[in-house]
Enzyme design. Sequence first.
Site, PDB file in Angstrom:
ATOM      1  N   CYS B 181       0.860  -1.195   0.000  1.00 54.51           N
ATOM      2  CA  CYS B 181       0.000   0.000   0.000  1.00 54.51           C
ATOM      3  C   CYS B 181       0.893   1.241   0.000  1.00 54.51           C
ATOM      4  CB  CYS B 181      -0.877   0.049   1.245  1.00 54.51           C
ATOM      5  SG  CYS B 181      -1.878  -1.395   1.535  1.00 54.51           S
ATOM      6  N   HIS B 185       0.756   5.004  -1.506  1.00 53.05           N
ATOM      7  CA  HIS B 185       0.135   5.896  -0.521  1.00 53.05           C
ATOM      8  C   HIS B 185       1.086   6.299   0.602  1.00 53.05           C
ATOM      9  CE1 HIS B 185      -3.840   5.786  -2.272  1.00 53.05           C
ATOM     10  NE2 HIS B 185      -3.760   4.477  -2.383  1.00 53.05           N
ATOM     11  N   ARG B 229     -13.491  -0.185  -0.838  1.00 53.06           N
ATOM     12  CA  ARG B 229     -12.284   0.574  -1.165  1.00 53.06           C
ATOM     13  C   ARG B 229     -11.028  -0.296  -0.967  1.00 53.06           C
ATOM     14  NH1 ARG B 229     -10.525   3.500  -4.601  1.00 53.06           N
ATOM     15  NH2 ARG B 229      -9.486   1.521  -4.737  1.00 53.06           N
ATOM     16  N   CYS B 233      -8.444  -1.947  -3.716  1.00 50.78           N
ATOM     17  CA  CYS B 233      -7.002  -1.685  -3.653  1.00 50.78           C
ATOM     18  C   CYS B 233      -6.244  -3.006  -3.722  1.00 50.78           C
ATOM     19  CB  CYS B 233      -6.638  -0.963  -2.352  1.00 50.78           C
ATOM     20  SG  CYS B 233      -6.939   0.805  -2.406  1.00 50.78           S
TER      21      CYS B 233
END
Lengths: 108, 272
Positions: B181, B185, B229, B233
């Site tokens: 992730c 991010h 969400r 992802c």
Amino acid sequence: MSDPMRIRAQLMGDKVDVRVLVAHEMETGLRKDADGKIVPANYIQSVTATCNGKTVLSAQWGPAVSKNPTLAFKFAAAGAKIGDKVIVSWVDNKGDKRSDEAAITAAS
Amino acid sequence: MRSSFLISVGFAVILAATALPAASQSSDDTIKEIERYRAALADGNPAELWEARGEDLWKQTRGPKMASLEKCDIGLGAGIVKGAYAVLPKYFADADRVMDLETRLVHCMVNLQGFTPEQAKKDPFGGPSKKSDMEALVAYITGASRGVQMNVASNHPKEQEYYELGKKIFFHRGGPHDFSCANCHGADSQRIRLQDLPNLLKQPTAQRAYTSWPAYRVSQGELRSFQWRLFDCFRQQRFPELVFTSDASVALTMFLAKNANGGVLSAPSIKR
């Protein structure tokens, strides 16, 4: 049976400001599903809005309008006052129809 | 033939040369234009349709026990909806587990309404001609917390444990792309195509990102929950499918929600 519309009508000076959220698939008839079959067209063809028996909006829609469309328009109040009802109705190409209403409120 | 090829190459060079200054202009302009597009969309957000349906579902008597969800404690006590989303995920003693909103709703549907867990988890996400009751309930409950400040606690050891686990998942690299992730991010001004990727490790961007979910996705014509969400992802990372309401999904939500503490909820919002 489709879900109800969300309608807001506000008196703004000598006009009534109307906002409508319509719950509708609005399928164009051009898309294919996972199996490659055409998804049948299903879209709203006519929309009308009335207030005190008078038609204040009449529209013809087609497949180019988005899914779950939002519609905003103003009409001359011409005697319409707070508490009067605005009725919005639509008919789609399959003949399904829906009609919802909202009372005119003061501008927030 | 040959000359026309050369001419078109020449054109391409000129075009590239003229396009360069525009491309090197600050990307702020692009971001501003995208913001303007978002603002135009926000007026008349169809999420309201989901909120209305969710409110009906919340109050309806359903399931084998013919009960409504109105007695469900989603964080602030039985039946309190307003502000509850801002304290989730949280440890619930009656289930001895940290739960996010969706997990808690499943718990209530099983214990109050008598559904089996499989029935309660059926259709977690809506799709073509398949409506998701879960996403409607999520829309209603988060909508009732609009304007409330995020306030996720971590007093209970289990809450701390989930936070740490979520942090681990956030930085865990894996899958065919050896991807975490944090790759997307964990830094400023990252972007995938035209979408800004918020830096979820910095407070202001983490707050803005977390508080805008759930959201109505214009491109899908669906309201999407936070579970969706994360699910999506994981899909984009080519990770194994994230199981709906699994410990991993709740832990990651815990990590992201806690990092967004202090942010003001604006969900359900609208996204491209």
